[in-house]
Design a protein around this motif. Structure first.
Motif, short mmCIF file in Angstrom:
data_model
loop_
_atom_site.label_atom_id
_atom_site.label_comp_id
_atom_site.label_asym_id
_atom_site.label_seq_id
_atom_site.Cartn_x
_atom_site.Cartn_y
_atom_site.Cartn_z
N UNK A 6 0.97 -1.23 0.00
CA UNK A 6 -0.09 -0.07 0.07
C UNK A 6 0.73 1.18 -0.16
N UNK A 7 0.26 2.39 -0.52
CA UNK A 7 0.86 3.66 -0.51
C UNK A 7 -0.23 4.73 -0.10
N UNK A 8 -0.04 5.61 0.89
CA UNK A 8 -0.69 6.76 1.08
C UNK A 8 -0.31 7.85 0.39
N UNK A 9 -1.28 8.79 0.34
CA UNK A 9 -1.09 10.26 -0.09
C UNK A 9 -2.20 11.08 0.67
N UNK A 10 -2.15 12.19 0.50
CA UNK A 10 -3.13 13.46 1.14
C UNK A 10 -3.44 14.43 0.08
N UNK A 11 -4.54 15.06 0.24
CA UNK A 11 -4.73 16.34 -0.76
C UNK A 11 -5.72 17.11 0.15
N UNK A 12 -5.60 18.44 -0.46
CA UNK A 12 -6.69 19.40 0.33
C UNK A 12 -7.63 19.87 -0.91
N UNK A 13 -8.80 20.01 -0.79
CA UNK A 13 -9.64 20.15 -1.59
C UNK A 13 -11.08 20.72 -1.34
N UNK A 14 -11.68 21.51 -1.80
CA UNK A 14 -12.89 21.97 -1.63
C UNK A 14 -14.00 21.46 -2.32
N UNK A 15 -15.34 21.65 -1.71
CA UNK A 15 -16.44 21.23 -2.43
C UNK A 15 -17.63 21.77 -1.95
N UNK A 16 -18.62 21.38 -2.66
CA UNK A 16 -20.12 21.66 -2.04
C UNK A 16 -20.77 20.28 -2.09
N UNK A 17 -21.82 20.26 -1.22
CA UNK A 17 -22.76 18.92 -1.42
C UNK A 17 -24.17 19.22 -1.22
N UNK A 18 -25.07 18.56 -1.85
CA UNK A 18 -26.58 18.55 -1.87
C UNK A 18 -26.78 17.59 -0.97
N UNK A 19 -27.32 17.77 0.11
CA UNK A 19 -27.93 16.61 1.16
C UNK A 19 -29.00 16.73 1.94
N UNK A 20 -29.51 16.13 2.72
CA UNK A 20 -30.54 16.28 3.38
C UNK A 20 -30.38 16.87 4.78
N UNK A 21 -29.30 16.63 5.38
CA UNK A 21 -28.77 16.94 6.65
C UNK A 21 -27.66 18.12 6.44
N UNK A 28 -22.57 25.50 1.00
CA UNK A 28 -21.23 26.48 1.05
C UNK A 28 -20.28 25.83 0.43
N UNK A 29 -19.18 26.55 -0.21
CA UNK A 29 -18.14 25.93 -0.46
C UNK A 29 -17.15 25.76 0.65
N UNK A 30 -16.77 24.69 0.97
CA UNK A 30 -15.90 24.42 2.17
C UNK A 30 -14.92 23.30 1.90
N UNK A 31 -13.74 23.18 2.67
CA UNK A 31 -12.79 22.12 2.25
C UNK A 31 -12.47 21.31 3.27
N UNK A 32 -11.85 20.28 3.02
CA UNK A 32 -11.12 19.18 3.92
C UNK A 32 -9.85 18.86 3.48
N UNK A 33 -9.20 18.34 4.29
CA UNK A 33 -7.92 17.64 4.10
C UNK A 33 -8.12 16.10 4.23
N UNK A 34 -7.89 15.61 2.70
CA UNK A 34 -8.37 14.11 2.61
C UNK A 34 -7.07 13.39 2.65
N UNK A 35 -7.31 12.22 2.85
CA UNK A 35 -6.19 11.29 3.07
C UNK A 35 -6.70 9.95 2.26
N UNK A 36 -5.70 9.15 1.53
CA UNK A 36 -6.15 8.08 0.51
C UNK A 36 -5.30 6.84 0.87
N UNK A 37 -5.61 5.72 0.63
CA UNK A 37 -4.68 4.90 0.57
C UNK A 37 -5.00 3.86 -0.52
N UNK A 38 -4.16 3.45 -1.05
CA UNK A 38 -4.02 2.51 -2.44
C UNK A 38 -3.48 1.19 -2.08
N UNK A 39 -4.27 0.14 -2.10
CA UNK A 39 -3.52 -1.13 -1.87
C UNK A 39 -3.58 -1.98 -3.15
#
Length: 122
Positions: A6-21, A28-39
């Protein structure tokens, strides 16, 4: 014998999301630090002793990271709605050419405790 590498990486990105809650804050545009692992799962190559050269895997992940890092995920071609599930599918699709194939993709947001895993069977 099968091995999983496996190998991991991270990225910072913004998004919007239509949802019920949490509709107002999600729209609103908001961002997160995402982590990902590929096996990658497979047998060791008899001549190299490796399932996959980690240098090759890292190089492929750089390209995936560049497509996502500091982008508005709503605008990333072929991603669709920017959910954790769709991020897993997107990453797997970008790496579909690897041999041996990707067997698992996990994406998570450490700060929120959210995670999603995609198990691939080939």
């Amino acid at each position: 014998m099968l091995f999983s590498v496996s190998q991991r990486f991270f990225f910072d990105a913004a998004h919007t999301l239509r949802r019920a809650i949490d509709t107002e804050s999600s729209l609103r545009i908001h961002g997160h630090t995402y982590h990902a692992e590929v096996v990658v799962t497979g047998a060791r190559d008899g001549s190299t002793g490796m399932v996959i050269d980690l240098g090759l895997l890292r190089r492929e992940l750089v390209a995936v990271r560049e497509a996502l890092d500091h982008h508005l995920l709503d605008e990333v071609p072929d991603l669709g709605t920017p959910t954790l599930e769709n991020l897993c599918v997107y990453i797997a699709a970008r790496l579909a050419h690897l041999q041996p194939p990707v067997s698992r993709v996990r994406v998570w947001r450490e700060a929120l405790g959210d995670a999603c895993s995609l198990e691939l069977t080939r």
